[in-house]
Write a protein that holds these residues in place. Structure first.
Motif, short mmCIF file in Angstrom:
data_model
loop_
_atom_site.label_atom_id
_atom_site.label_comp_id
_atom_site.label_asym_id
_atom_site.label_seq_id
_atom_site.Cartn_x
_atom_site.Cartn_y
_atom_site.Cartn_z
N LEU A 140 56.47 51.53 80.48
CA LEU A 140 57.78 52.32 80.55
C LEU A 140 58.26 52.75 78.81
O LEU A 140 59.25 52.29 78.41
N PRO A 141 57.33 53.42 78.32
CA PRO A 141 57.68 53.88 77.23
C PRO A 141 58.87 54.74 77.26
O PRO A 141 59.20 55.33 78.38
N ALA A 142 59.55 55.02 75.97
CA ALA A 142 60.93 55.83 76.34
C ALA A 142 61.18 56.64 75.11
O ALA A 142 60.25 56.54 73.94
N LEU A 143 61.77 58.09 75.28
CA LEU A 143 62.18 58.78 74.38
C LEU A 143 63.36 58.19 73.70
O LEU A 143 64.51 57.89 74.47
N ALA A 144 63.55 58.01 72.49
CA ALA A 144 64.68 57.36 71.89
C ALA A 144 65.10 58.11 70.38
O ALA A 144 64.34 58.89 69.77
#
Length: 264
Positions: free
Chosen positions: A25-29
């Motif tokens: 679950l990598p994310a754009l942050a």
């Protein structure tokens, strides 16, 4: 020579969106420098070991002058994520307080497609050499882990590298393994200059360069519950794995060249 490698540290200010389904679950942050990042969490699947692989693999790629988005340490404070509505994501954020790892987000980049983009033998050989060296199982036709950005090929996602560290035993045997999985590499058919690449890259990756990369690993990523080894001792194993594998590179080069002969 002798310059200390450093990564910037940013504070994450906004969780924007998860990037794909799956265990990590990598994310754009967004961070306090107003840039967007692809954020990899230490509270995910393989925990800090995936971040260590990402860090080492990415910085070795950079040392070899391959294109890699900037890596930064990304700090999550304890209040971050409390307002997140998704329970799974909230748990992930709460379990990732402290230092995580993030890649600069390449806005507008598209996934590399080997049918659309032909990679020349020199670059293909360099990337295949890198992945055989760091035992990266995850740059296949199914999941290329490369992007096209401004008409150039960029490498991302080295978290599946250095898989010896998930068992943390017999690292010497792993360091001298042939890495048969290289035959599944998406650029393997074009990698016709592996011997030439080996000569070049062994000159670049000195012991000093490898030490400087391993020394980047934060101490808080090296406090493992399943070992009595100190952070310094763990770092030394990573260094010894890398230098041993480099000194025996003919093992994985010969494996790759033998596999290439079956393609011709």
């Amino acid at each position: 020579m002798g310059e200390t490698l450093r990564l910037r540290t940013v504070n994450v200010t906004r969780y924007i969106t998860p990037l794909r389904e799956g265990g990590s679950l990598p994310a754009l942050a967004e961070a306090d420098d107003d840039f967007k990042y692809v954020l990899k969490f230490k509270g995910a699947g393989h925990g800090v070991k995936a971040l260590i692989a990402e860090l080492i693999g990415g910085e070795i790629a950079r040392a070899l002058h391959l294109k890699m988005p900037e890596l930064v340490f990304a700090h999550l404070d304890e209040a971050f994520g409390r307002s997140e509505g998704d329970e799974e994501i909230q748990d992930l954020l709460q379990g990732s307080q402290g230092l995580n790892l993030a890649l600069h987000f390449l806005s507008g980049a598209i996934t590399f497609d080997p049918v659309v983009t032909v990679v020349d033998p020199e670059l293909a050989s360099q990337i295949v050499w890198l992945d055989a060296y760091i035992t990266n199982v995850d740059r296949t036709f199914r999941n290329t882990n490369m992007l096209i950005w401004h008409k150039e090929l960029w490498l991302i996602d080295h978290g599946a590298s250095l898989y010896f560290h998930h068992s943390w035993s017999n690292w010497k045997n792993h360091a001298q393994s042939p890495f048969a999985l290289i035959k599944d590499h998406v650029l393997f058919p074009q990698a016709s200059l592996l011997s030439e690449t080996d000569v070049l890259f062994k000159k670049i990756l000195t012991a000093e360069v490898l030490h400087s990369i391993v020394d980047l690993i934060p101490e808080e990523w090296l406090l493992w519950e399943d070992t009595d080894e100190t952070p310094e001792a763990i770092r030394e194993v990573y260094f010894q794995f890398l230098i041993t594998r480099l000194n025996h590179s003919e093992i994985f080069i010969n494996e790759a060249q033998n596999a290439r002969e079956t393609l011709i």
